[in-house]
Write an enzyme that holds these catalytic residues in place. Structure first.
Site, mmCIF file in Angstrom:
data_model
loop_
_atom_site.group_PDB
_atom_site.id
_atom_site.type_symbol
_atom_site.label_atom_id
_atom_site.label_comp_id
_atom_site.label_asym_id
_atom_site.label_seq_id
_atom_site.Cartn_x
_atom_site.Cartn_y
_atom_site.Cartn_z
ATOM 1 N N ASP A 8 10.105 -8.310 -5.032
ATOM 2 C CA ASP A 8 8.971 -7.480 -4.647
ATOM 3 C C ASP A 8 7.985 -8.416 -3.927
ATOM 4 O O ASP A 8 8.080 -9.643 -4.051
ATOM 5 C CB ASP A 8 8.366 -6.904 -5.942
ATOM 6 C CG ASP A 8 7.096 -6.131 -5.689
ATOM 7 O OD1 ASP A 8 7.095 -5.272 -4.812
ATOM 8 O OD2 ASP A 8 6.100 -6.407 -6.398
ATOM 9 N N ASP A 10 4.015 -7.807 -3.226
ATOM 10 C CA ASP A 10 2.688 -7.897 -3.838
ATOM 11 C C ASP A 10 2.818 -8.136 -5.343
ATOM 12 O O ASP A 10 3.433 -7.346 -6.047
ATOM 13 C CB ASP A 10 1.914 -6.596 -3.572
ATOM 14 C CG ASP A 10 0.577 -6.558 -4.271
ATOM 15 O OD1 ASP A 10 -0.001 -7.636 -4.498
ATOM 16 O OD2 ASP A 10 0.116 -5.463 -4.600
ATOM 17 N N GLY A 45 2.248 -1.323 -6.544
ATOM 18 C CA GLY A 45 3.622 -0.879 -6.291
ATOM 19 C C GLY A 45 3.718 0.536 -5.717
ATOM 20 O O GLY A 45 4.802 0.993 -5.378
ATOM 21 N N ARG A 48 1.169 3.697 0.285
ATOM 22 C CA ARG A 48 -0.197 3.853 0.809
ATOM 23 C C ARG A 48 -0.740 5.273 0.588
ATOM 24 O O ARG A 48 -1.848 5.456 0.089
ATOM 25 C CB ARG A 48 -0.216 3.509 2.302
ATOM 26 C CG ARG A 48 -1.608 3.305 2.845
ATOM 27 C CD ARG A 48 -1.546 2.941 4.316
ATOM 28 N NE ARG A 48 -0.623 1.842 4.574
ATOM 29 C CZ ARG A 48 -0.154 1.523 5.774
ATOM 30 N NH1 ARG A 48 -0.524 2.209 6.834
ATOM 31 N NH2 ARG A 48 0.681 0.503 5.931
ATOM 32 N N SER A 115 5.447 -2.039 0.802
ATOM 33 C CA SER A 115 4.467 -2.265 1.868
ATOM 34 C C SER A 115 5.055 -2.090 3.259
ATOM 35 O O SER A 115 6.164 -2.539 3.539
ATOM 36 C CB SER A 115 3.884 -3.673 1.749
ATOM 37 O OG SER A 115 2.999 -3.892 2.832
ATOM 38 N N ASN A 117 3.380 -3.407 5.671
ATOM 39 C CA ASN A 117 2.820 -4.592 6.340
ATOM 40 C C ASN A 117 3.565 -5.870 5.958
ATOM 41 O O ASN A 117 3.070 -6.973 6.200
ATOM 42 C CB ASN A 117 1.347 -4.747 5.957
ATOM 43 C CG ASN A 117 0.502 -3.580 6.445
ATOM 44 O OD1 ASN A 117 0.435 -3.295 7.637
ATOM 45 N ND2 ASN A 117 -0.131 -2.882 5.516
ATOM 46 N N ASP A 169 6.551 -7.014 -10.445
ATOM 47 C CA ASP A 169 5.325 -7.120 -11.251
ATOM 48 C C ASP A 169 4.826 -5.751 -11.719
ATOM 49 O O ASP A 169 3.859 -5.689 -12.470
ATOM 50 C CB ASP A 169 4.198 -7.798 -10.456
ATOM 51 C CG ASP A 169 3.666 -6.883 -9.369
ATOM 52 O OD1 ASP A 169 4.476 -6.336 -8.600
ATOM 53 O OD2 ASP A 169 2.432 -6.706 -9.295
HETATM 54 P P1 B16 Z 1 0.939 -0.943 2.546
HETATM 55 P P2 B16 Z 1 4.785 -4.057 -3.394
HETATM 56 C C1 B16 Z 1 2.818 -2.415 -2.622
HETATM 57 O O1 B16 Z 1 3.493 -3.621 -2.493
HETATM 58 C C2 B16 Z 1 1.451 -2.649 -3.252
HETATM 59 O O2 B16 Z 1 1.591 -3.103 -4.589
HETATM 60 C C3 B16 Z 1 0.686 -1.355 -3.260
HETATM 61 O O3 B16 Z 1 -0.593 -1.544 -3.826
HETATM 62 C C4 B16 Z 1 0.565 -0.837 -1.827
HETATM 63 O O4 B16 Z 1 -0.124 0.401 -1.789
HETATM 64 C C5 B16 Z 1 1.965 -0.679 -1.239
HETATM 65 O O5 B16 Z 1 2.645 -1.922 -1.289
HETATM 66 C C6 B16 Z 1 1.939 -0.190 0.209
HETATM 67 O O6 B16 Z 1 1.353 -1.172 1.007
HETATM 68 O O7 B16 Z 1 -0.323 -0.147 2.570
HETATM 69 O O8 B16 Z 1 0.801 -2.349 3.056
HETATM 70 O O9 B16 Z 1 2.089 -0.214 3.212
HETATM 71 O O10 B16 Z 1 4.254 -4.363 -4.748
HETATM 72 O O11 B16 Z 1 5.811 -2.922 -3.359
HETATM 73 O O12 B16 Z 1 5.246 -5.284 -2.648
HETATM 74 MG MG MG Z 2 4.364 -5.502 -6.662
#
Ligand code: B16
Ligand code: MG
Length: 213
Positions: A8, A10, A45, A48, A115, A117, A169
């Site tokens: 993962d 974040d 996790g 958006r 994410s 991004n 996480d």
């Molecule tokens: P984005 P992961 C997740 O990352 C984040 O934990 C979560 O808070 C966020 O909303 C999601 O990615 C989408 O991110 O806005 O950048 O597309 O934990 O799956 O790596």
């Molecule tokens: Mg995460």
């Protein structure tokens, strides 16, 4: 024997939750309500748009879809401002060393994240060439706890789920790994990640013994 590790992003590779929090809080304040770190825990996790729905629920607001899309775009623009300042110094402790140990041992590494991004973040922190495949929010239709993201990663690596190990996480991520037939090592607190097969606080001083079970 584990043949592939799926990470993962974040909370495992980097702590982007604090930047998500800053951007969501800025949005909430603009909408006239406060959004706390406790509220932010619910977004880890989560995709958006699903995060935005939770935030609006906290503020007691219901908005039409087109307004929600505008707000999500605004939040992401602020979030991008923050992550464009990230450097390799933002990588969580022990991660580069552990990735290097996997590479030397011939164990494949994948990124499996909600994410959209992810690539920008990996470029910023200098890890864009450290994974054999990247499965991010742009490729996935069903969010964790659906196992889609991890199953796609295993397929990209040409491995069966049983040969893969996930590092997560978030509770939803641990569940996604298990639903996909993979074992999961939780990164963080045992109180939160009790369903994981093993739990470590971070990758500091971790050896390959960790993944032999
Ligand atoms: P984005 P992961 C997740 O990352 C984040 O934990 C979560 O808070 C966020 O909303 C999601 O990615 C989408 O991110 O806005 O950048 O597309 O934990 O799956 O790596
Ligand atoms: Mg995460």
């Amino acid at each position: 024997m584990v043949k592939g590790c799926i990470f993962d992003l974040d909370g495992v590779i980097v702590d982007t939750a604090r930047y998500h929090f800053k951007a969501w809080q800025r949005l909430a304040i603009g909408l006239g309500f406060d959004f706390t770190e406790d509220h932010n825990e619910r977004l880890k996790g989560v995709s958006r748009m699903a995060s935005l729905r939770i935030l609006l629920e906290v503020g007691g607001l219901t908005l039409p879809e087109h307004e929600m899309l505008k707000l999500a775009a605004q939040k992401n623009a602020w979030y991008l401002e923050y992550i464009m300042k990230m450097t390799p110094g933002d990588i969580l402790p022990g991660v580069p060393e552990f990735l290097e140990k996997l590479r030397i041992a011939g164990i494949k590494a994948a990124l499996g994240t909600a994410s959209k991004n992810a690539l920008i973040i990996l470029v910023q922190i200098g890890l864009s060439h450290s994974f054999d495949t990247i499965v991010d929010g742009n490729r996935v239709t069903n969010a964790k706890p659906d196992p889609e993201v991890f199953l796609l990663a295993a397929a990209d690596l040409n491995l069966s789920p049983a040969d893969c190990l996930v590092f997560e996480d978030a509770i939803a991520g641990v569940e996604a790994a298990h639903r996909g037939g993979m074992r999961c090592i939780g990164i963080g607190s045992p109180a939160i990640l009790s369903q994981a097969d093993k739990i470590i606080p971070d990758f500091k001083d971790v050896t390959l013994d960790l993944i032999e079970f």
